[in-house]
Design a protein around this motif. Sequence first.
Motif, short mmCIF file in Angstrom:
data_model
loop_
_atom_site.label_atom_id
_atom_site.label_comp_id
_atom_site.label_asym_id
_atom_site.label_seq_id
_atom_site.Cartn_x
_atom_site.Cartn_y
_atom_site.Cartn_z
N LYS A 51 1.04 -0.88 -0.50
CA LYS A 51 0.25 0.00 -0.17
C LYS A 51 0.97 1.09 -0.03
CE LYS A 51 -3.77 0.15 1.83
NZ LYS A 51 -4.72 0.43 3.17
N ARG A 52 0.85 1.89 -0.40
CA ARG A 52 1.86 3.58 -0.60
C ARG A 52 1.43 3.88 0.20
NH1 ARG A 52 4.22 4.56 -5.12
NH2 ARG A 52 4.39 6.83 -5.06
N GLY A 53 1.49 4.71 1.16
CA GLY A 53 1.67 6.31 1.78
C GLY A 53 2.41 6.87 1.20
N GLU A 54 2.77 6.94 0.35
CA GLU A 54 3.23 8.59 -0.26
C GLU A 54 2.13 9.26 -1.45
OE1 GLU A 54 3.86 10.78 2.11
OE2 GLU A 54 5.07 9.30 3.25
N LYS A 92 -1.34 7.84 -2.70
CA LYS A 92 -1.48 7.37 -1.53
C LYS A 92 -2.93 6.25 -1.23
CE LYS A 92 -1.17 9.31 2.96
NZ LYS A 92 -0.79 10.92 3.51
N GLY A 93 -2.45 5.69 -0.67
CA GLY A 93 -3.27 4.93 0.09
C GLY A 93 -3.97 3.72 -1.14
N TRP A 94 -3.23 3.72 -2.39
CA TRP A 94 -3.52 2.72 -3.42
C TRP A 94 -2.57 1.95 -3.09
CZ3 TRP A 94 -5.71 3.57 -8.34
CH2 TRP A 94 -7.29 5.42 -7.95
N GLY A 121 8.25 -2.31 -5.58
CA GLY A 121 9.23 -1.89 -6.37
C GLY A 121 9.79 -0.97 -5.66
N GLU A 166 14.25 -7.88 0.47
CA GLU A 166 13.34 -7.11 1.68
C GLU A 166 12.26 -7.05 1.51
OE1 GLU A 166 16.82 -3.45 0.04
OE2 GLU A 166 14.86 -2.72 -0.45
N LYS A 167 11.35 -7.42 0.70
CA LYS A 167 9.75 -7.73 1.25
C LYS A 167 9.87 -9.12 0.76
CE LYS A 167 8.30 -4.06 -0.37
NZ LYS A 167 7.99 -2.68 0.46
N SER A 226 6.59 -6.56 8.55
CA SER A 226 5.84 -6.34 9.97
C SER A 226 4.08 -6.30 9.78
CB SER A 226 5.95 -5.58 10.68
OG SER A 226 6.33 -4.32 10.43
N GLY A 227 4.40 -4.84 8.79
CA GLY A 227 2.36 -4.20 8.96
C GLY A 227 1.90 -5.11 7.41
N ASP A 280 -1.06 -4.33 7.41
CA ASP A 280 -2.39 -3.58 6.31
C ASP A 280 -0.99 -2.65 5.21
OD1 ASP A 280 -0.76 -2.67 8.92
OD2 ASP A 280 -1.97 -1.25 8.59
N THR A 281 -0.31 -3.09 5.24
CA THR A 281 0.88 -2.27 3.85
C THR A 281 1.34 -3.35 3.03
OG1 THR A 281 2.66 -2.15 5.41
CG2 THR A 281 1.11 -0.15 5.34
#
Lengths: 248, 248
Positions: free
Chosen positions: A47-50, A54-56, A61, A82-83, A126-127, A129-130
């Motif tokens: 989920k994009r934080g910026e 944002k929020g999509w 990447g 990393e992911k 961890s997240g 929701d993201t």
Amino acid sequence: MSTSTPDLEEAAFLRHYDPALYDRPSFSVDLVIFTAHEAQLQVLLVKRGEHPYKGWWALPGGFLDLHRDSTLEACAERKLLEKTGVKAPYLEQLRTYGSRDRDPRHWTATVAYFALIAAPAVHLGSGLDTVRWAPVCDRAVADLLAFDHATILADAIERLRAKLEYTHIAVHLLPEEFTLPQLQQVYEIILQQPLDKSSFRRRVAEADMLEPVARQSRNGSGRPAQFYRFRDYDRRTFFPRSISRNAR
Amino acid sequence: MSTSTPDLEEAAFLRHYDPALYDRPSFSVDLVIFTAHEAQLQVLLVKRGEHPYKGWWALPGGFLDLHRDSTLEACAERKLLEKTGVKAPYLEQLRTYGSRDRDPRHWTATVAYFALIAAPAVHLGSGLDTVRWAPVCDRAVADLLAFDHATILADAIERLRAKLEYTHIAVHLLPEEFTLPQLQQVYEIILQQPLDKSSFRRRVAEADMLEPVARQSRNGSGRPAQFYRFRDYDRRTFFPRSISRNAR
DNA sequence: GAAATAGTGTCTATCAGACATTATGGC
DNA sequence: GCCATAATGTCTGATAGACACTATTTC
């Protein structure tokens, strides 16, 4: 092999070369990470934080690190690690998407890779929701993808389906040891059609790419299935013919 | 669309990838332009006039013009037009090559396209000693290619061969009107093996992609051949099966 | 034994490859 | 007619798909 000019001249040229002479697009690497889980082909989304978008949801990447990444593929491997924590995935370049319009900010290009990994090998960050797995057939998800990521995802699925027809890549969606019914199910999930068991097994046998291991499944009722492992993860195995062209 | 507040980890992650923090690689577009001429598959090369690799042959290409080129493909089309005068070629993205080492100057990435054009349609620029057609099998030429262009060329040939098996793309190497023996010869040139005439014609007929035109060849001895034209340059025609797998 | 799943055997329509044959032009 | 090339016809081995059958486990 002869160069028409002395090396001193070339060295001088290189010293005075200014890479800032040319405009460069913003350049990133995006990943389409597939796994087969719960009878569905799934793709990893973040989920994009910026802004923008944002929020999509988006394909994981980001930008190259010119100091750490010596090649595009190394960059893709780093981002995958990393992911997901997966070190040696099946990784293949899909294609590069570049235009003035795909990002509202400026001219951008992104080279997309797709990866196949076994679901149990993944350790998501961890997240919850993201970062999430999403079934690729879920239109509601595709409609919420940022940028042109829905196009990239669709292209990746098309490539994956096409490659199922003439390569062995589906084995990379399974753990190291798996049964033929499991492998067939992966094919059926991705191709979205049932395959004939006899034809499928004949095909796999003729490709001679699996070796049996001393282990049998214990999943409740029915005859246990033989486990196999992929004979050579390096050698490229090609199927001679289509597997689904006239499947019922 | 819900834009939930990103957690701190996500925010840190995104800050880490702020594009302003990192240099972008030098980014170019290169073209592998094929034609079939004099019973050989040929590729267009240009002689480099500047360092690095001054005096070496290279694939035509160059940097994006962010103001003129709205997409990567538009850039490739522009460069093809500049080099050959051909406006509507068959053009397909091959793949992107990026690494720290492929250019001695710095980290570079180039997205390679390959084009198929008919030899008569080409008007090469003025300098015959700086632009030339080279047979793709000529090792002496491949050894003098700048950067990793020999690899790019090899990949393009591999893709072209693979696509011959299941698409119609070979017609784009011929003029608008051509005979079946000519088309078969193009296949044989690229696949480097003779094909059975009967099988070839059956295959083309079943694909139903050609329509006869009222014209016959007049090339000396033998029965004149019927001319055909490609029925629909937009529609994608796929062959159901391989054409050369077991060819003699 | 019944149910469930794994795995094998067999028939057949299809078709790519091989190659023989016919067709049509120039000389 | 002869040669060269284009175009068609026919046979056959291989095989993908269909599906019936056997095998092995749990209950």
